[in-house]
Design a protein around this motif. Structure first.
Motif, PDB file in Angstrom:
ATOM      1  N   GLN A 133      36.394 104.946  46.051  1.00 14.65           N
ATOM      2  CA  GLN A 133      37.562 105.501  46.437  1.00 14.65           C
ATOM      3  C   GLN A 133      38.358 106.298  45.131  1.00 14.65           C
ATOM      4  N   ASP A 134      38.606 107.628  45.445  1.00 17.21           N
ATOM      5  CA  ASP A 134      39.078 108.408  44.384  1.00 17.21           C
ATOM      6  C   ASP A 134      40.520 107.942  44.159  1.00 17.21           C
ATOM      7  N   LYS A 135      41.142 108.742  43.109  1.00 16.69           N
ATOM      8  CA  LYS A 135      42.463 108.513  42.660  1.00 16.69           C
ATOM      9  C   LYS A 135      43.343 108.741  43.896  1.00 16.69           C
ATOM     10  N   LYS A 136      42.995 109.527  44.803  1.00 15.80           N
ATOM     11  CA  LYS A 136      44.166 109.825  46.129  1.00 15.80           C
ATOM     12  C   LYS A 136      43.960 108.916  47.055  1.00 15.80           C
ATOM     13  N   GLY A 137      42.934 107.925  46.895  1.00 18.30           N
ATOM     14  CA  GLY A 137      42.759 106.818  48.018  1.00 18.30           C
ATOM     15  C   GLY A 137      41.735 107.176  49.048  1.00 18.30           C
ATOM     16  N   ASN A 138      41.204 108.443  48.832  1.00 16.39           N
ATOM     17  CA  ASN A 138      39.966 109.019  49.773  1.00 16.39           C
ATOM     18  C   ASN A 138      38.727 107.999  49.585  1.00 16.39           C
ATOM     19  N   ARG A 139      38.030 107.803  50.646  1.00  9.78           N
ATOM     20  CA  ARG A 139      36.766 106.911  50.411  1.00  9.78           C
ATOM     21  C   ARG A 139      35.831 107.789  51.035  1.00  9.78           C
ATOM     22  N   THR A 140      34.510 107.370  50.087  1.00  9.90           N
ATOM     23  CA  THR A 140      33.125 107.854  50.390  1.00  9.90           C
ATOM     24  C   THR A 140      32.475 106.714  50.566  1.00  9.90           C
ATOM     25  N   HIS A 141      32.045 106.476  51.671  1.00 14.64           N
ATOM     26  CA  HIS A 141      31.055 105.539  52.275  1.00 14.64           C
ATOM     27  C   HIS A 141      29.777 105.728  51.881  1.00 14.64           C
ATOM     28  N   TYR A 142      28.964 104.678  51.635  1.00 13.37           N
ATOM     29  CA  TYR A 142      27.299 104.747  51.256  1.00 13.37           C
ATOM     30  C   TYR A 142      26.849 103.479  52.092  1.00 13.37           C
ATOM     31  N   PRO A 143      26.355 103.587  53.359  1.00 16.14           N
ATOM     32  CA  PRO A 143      25.926 102.399  53.799  1.00 16.14           C
ATOM     33  C   PRO A 143      24.594 102.104  53.629  1.00 16.14           C
ATOM     34  N   LYS A 144      23.893 102.291  52.752  1.00 14.79           N
ATOM     35  CA  LYS A 144      22.665 102.065  52.163  1.00 14.79           C
ATOM     36  C   LYS A 144      22.152 101.643  51.130  1.00 14.79           C
ATOM     37  N   THR A 145      21.094 101.182  50.738  1.00 17.12           N
ATOM     38  CA  THR A 145      20.631 100.487  49.467  1.00 17.12           C
ATOM     39  C   THR A 145      20.572 101.799  48.496  1.00 17.12           C
ATOM     40  N   PHE A 146      21.008 101.723  47.356  1.00 11.55           N
ATOM     41  CA  PHE A 146      20.785 102.858  46.351  1.00 11.55           C
ATOM     42  C   PHE A 146      19.111 102.718  45.963  1.00 11.55           C
ATOM     43  N   ALA A 147      18.397 103.798  45.759  1.00 14.07           N
ATOM     44  CA  ALA A 147      16.902 103.825  45.666  1.00 14.07           C
ATOM     45  C   ALA A 147      16.839 103.766  44.124  1.00 14.07           C
ATOM     46  N   THR A 148      17.988 104.325  43.181  1.00  7.52           N
ATOM     47  CA  THR A 148      17.685 104.504  41.922  1.00  7.52           C
ATOM     48  C   THR A 148      19.009 104.414  41.293  1.00  7.52           C
ATOM     49  N   SER A 149      19.016 104.004  39.863  1.00  3.69           N
ATOM     50  CA  SER A 149      20.594 104.079  39.337  1.00  3.69           C
ATOM     51  C   SER A 149      20.984 105.685  39.106  1.00  3.69           C
TER      52      SER A 149
END
Length: 163
Positions: A133-149
């Motif tokens: 969630q950014d400072k304005k309240g907008n959300r970016t969804h990431y519905p999977k496992t991260f492959a790397t850091s």
């Protein structure tokens, strides 16, 4: 006798100081979680849904630890949402502390059918699941496992640049 006293004192001191660094997990419902996330207006908020029984969740937790270290001087806050049963709260705290995760951990104690559509109607409830969630309240969804850091770190950088 003196040696026994010194050893006992050292053990008690270790236990005492270890307790101060251990994260306590608060049990919350979705509305309480939403308030916690929305109250953080001065930062990018990274919210990760995970559970101690979820192997992919556990595999990506070190990435969050690394991202926390790399972003310690940036306006980034982390919230980890355990999907474990409340009876496993201590286990969740143990895992959270084992990975030295940044930020706060809460345990969501509410039927997912009640709140998943409020969070993201496209999400089926699979974990791990992360949103930023950014400072304005907008959300970016990431519905999977991260492959790397690096994948997680780059996603956080993108959000910081938007600011």
């Amino acid at each position: 006798m003196r040696q026994l006293f010194v050893v006992t004192f050292a053990i008690l001191l270790t236990i005492t100081f270890r307790g101060y660094s251990q994260q306590q997990i608060q049990v919350v419902n979705y509305d309480q979680l939403d308030k916690i996330v929305k109250s953080t207006k001065d930062s990018v908020v990274v919210v990760n849904f995970w559970a101690t029984y979820c192997k992919p969740c556990l595999e990506e937790l070190p990435y969050f630890s690394e991202a926390g270290k790399l972003n310690k001087n940036e306006p980034v806050k982390f919230i980890f949402v355990s999907m474990d049963f409340t009876s496993k709260k201590d286990k969740a705290a143990e895992v959270f502390n084992k990975y030295n995760l940044p930020g706060k951990c809460v345990l969501l104690n509410e039927d997912p059918n009640i709140w998943i559509n409020k969070l993201n109607p496209q999400w089926g409830g699979d974990i791990p699941y992360t949103f930023l969630q950014d400072k304005k309240g907008n959300r970016t969804h990431y519905p999977k496992t991260f492959a790397t850091s690096e994948e997680l770190i780059n996603l956080i950088k993108k959000e910081l640049i938007k600011q």
